[in-house]
Design a protein around this motif. Sequence first.
Motif, mmCIF file in Angstrom:
data_model
loop_
_atom_site.group_PDB
_atom_site.id
_atom_site.type_symbol
_atom_site.label_atom_id
_atom_site.label_comp_id
_atom_site.label_asym_id
_atom_site.label_seq_id
_atom_site.Cartn_x
_atom_site.Cartn_y
_atom_site.Cartn_z
ATOM 1 N N ALA A 189 60.070 121.781 20.680
ATOM 2 C CA ALA A 189 60.409 121.112 19.478
ATOM 3 C C ALA A 189 61.401 120.899 19.259
ATOM 4 N N PHE A 190 62.506 120.088 20.151
ATOM 5 C CA PHE A 190 63.330 118.776 20.334
ATOM 6 C C PHE A 190 63.417 118.509 21.616
ATOM 7 N N TYR A 246 59.919 125.724 22.358
ATOM 8 C CA TYR A 246 59.624 127.369 21.800
ATOM 9 C C TYR A 246 60.220 128.317 22.860
ATOM 10 N N LEU A 247 60.255 128.304 23.287
ATOM 11 C CA LEU A 247 60.052 129.750 24.366
ATOM 12 C C LEU A 247 61.765 129.450 24.756
ATOM 13 N N ASP A 302 50.329 117.155 17.270
ATOM 14 C CA ASP A 302 49.923 116.090 18.261
ATOM 15 C C ASP A 302 51.515 114.790 18.594
ATOM 16 N N ASN A 303 51.423 113.952 17.303
ATOM 17 C CA ASN A 303 52.046 113.425 17.121
ATOM 18 C C ASN A 303 54.062 114.233 17.030
ATOM 19 N N ALA A 304 54.860 113.522 17.382
ATOM 20 C CA ALA A 304 56.434 113.806 16.765
ATOM 21 C C ALA A 304 56.461 112.338 15.328
ATOM 22 N N LEU A 305 58.271 113.121 15.197
ATOM 23 C CA LEU A 305 58.955 112.998 14.374
ATOM 24 C C LEU A 305 60.266 112.224 14.792
ATOM 25 N N LEU A 365 59.694 124.293 12.630
ATOM 26 C CA LEU A 365 59.491 125.379 13.208
ATOM 27 C C LEU A 365 58.402 125.417 12.224
ATOM 28 N N LEU A 366 58.396 125.492 10.641
ATOM 29 C CA LEU A 366 56.919 126.304 9.859
ATOM 30 C C LEU A 366 56.418 125.143 10.307
ATOM 31 N N ASN A 367 56.200 123.966 10.323
ATOM 32 C CA ASN A 367 55.365 122.889 10.610
ATOM 33 C C ASN A 367 54.213 122.515 12.161
ATOM 34 N N GLY A 368 55.092 123.339 12.891
ATOM 35 C CA GLY A 368 55.194 122.858 14.561
ATOM 36 C C GLY A 368 55.141 121.767 14.809
ATOM 37 N N VAL A 369 56.246 120.471 14.207
ATOM 38 C CA VAL A 369 56.701 118.877 14.225
ATOM 39 C C VAL A 369 57.508 118.805 15.589
#
Length: 601
Positions: free
Chosen positions: A28-29, A39-40, A203-206, A225-229
Amino acid sequence: MHGEGPLLPGLLHDVLARRAAAHPAAPAFTVDGVSTLDYLSWHEGARRAAAGLAARGVRPGARVVLAFEDDDWLSFVTCFMGVLAAGGVAVPVRAPVPAVHLLTMATRVEAAGLVLGGRQGGEIAFGGRQGGEIPFGGWLAHAGDLTAFTRAAAVPEVKIAESDPAAVVLTSGTTGAAKAVLSTHASLTDDWDDGDDVPPPQDNALFTSVAVGTNAAQSVLRSCLLNGVHVVLGQPERLAHLIEEHRVTALSLVPTTARLAVAALRREGRAPARVRSVVSSSAPLDQPTVDGLAEVFPEAEIFNVYTVAEGGGGLQHRCLPGRPPALGALGPGARLVDDAGRDVAPGQTGELWLRHTGPALGYLTPAEPAATGTRYLADGWIATGDLCRLGDDGLIYFVERADDVIVSGGLNIASATVEAALRTHPAVADVAVFGVPHAALGRAVAAAVVLMAPATPSDLREHCVRRLPRGHVPVDVMVVPELPLTPNGKVRKRQLADDYVLRGEPEPAQTAEEEQTTEDEMDRAVLAAFRDAFAGEPVRRDSDFFRLGGHSLLAVRLAADLERRTGRGVEPALVLRHPRICDLSAALRGRASEGEPAARR
């Protein structure tokens, strides 16, 4: 605690529960140099935090202040989601924050308690205690205590509706006090499709470098959360490495971090082709920054995004090198109006209004009626407080703020807040705070003071350091015999800003003979470090770190260089507190004379 029963798609913490179930190991981060949160782990940590909050009496609607530094992001997002899951209202605040400022703000929002992260938690003590009851009537907890809580089963289930309050963003207002914009659970998920399945992780990151407590930070959290980024947070100087390590294809920046990223990549001779999108928000982009971004990210589309915490549809415009960057175009959701509320013609300047869309937002407490600044209007419009020009091409171009809010490094800083702090100094008779150009921050906070007793600019800056958040402290204070006034008694702040720029014109560098007669060994060490840090700039003993274009990241490098040159411990805060070379030299000499131990090797 909510989360034990059926999941509701309109609640952000339930979206987290869905992601934890569907993609538990997906990142997630990632905070560079710290760790990665999947996420878990995020979901489980948030549940423990919610249990700890419930044990402290948090019930639906209770407001909880979260004071975290930017590099403590993983702990911050865990506690943020814990507050939401417990039914509370999260009030993020960027640390470090002086205790008096934090208490005042917590009292104003009627917080039930304070959660302190990292160094903020270690530095604040109220009444000589690190926990228990504190003066504003609430409780104090450290993030580690909440996330280590294990008695989740003992927490009663709470019912949360989408219309219930969820979070508060503090945004500066024209009166000097921050306005608290209240979001509901529905507004945090208004672009969620309400489906049972969450989209797969991207697959890619921000990459981003947002500040805790800002509207941009809330947007990044929602996007994850909403877009899986997969969101990667770090310093712009490490950007080239992070792009390759985490497959970063998109950047979310503010103009300040955009300029730092351009400078870092230019130094390394890098132009990452992997990056395909660069979004800048929180403050308008300028032409040199757009040109620099286009140079170092040749395959990327560059977007200027304009939003306000109060809501509204916002604006977005793709920027091209060699063209003045616009905010966007007029349309059903955007108007430029004159003082009478009439639409302006091309070539004219007016205040930008945005049409409010999505779930209703509002202020935590009714705002005082104001003629300027961001404010809610009738018929669903939001007046932004920004003056913009309507181009012949139908595009909107930013001009300046209509009020006294200084946008510095993507943060909104009310000049009245800084003026109030300076007025508490016994030597200050009058003061005016204004924005001035800054190479890294875009705009920086400066002050002009009229004195009634002796005081130095360093004395006045140190006075502010003890009373204001770091970004609010003036980068420079100039002493003037009187403040220039308009016929109706208002301070001519634009004149002060112009005078400041003129006063800051660089002088010729000192000759070798002058240096030998005016410097000692400490002066020469500090001068050499400054000249290395600001290569090509004329540097003298009275040169100012901020006037030369200094910023917090450069202060870290400069402090390390000074440690090497002097053999003494030098923290970045010392550079920021004593920005003039002569004052910094004096501070270092004072430490040496007091027998402060040498720096560790």
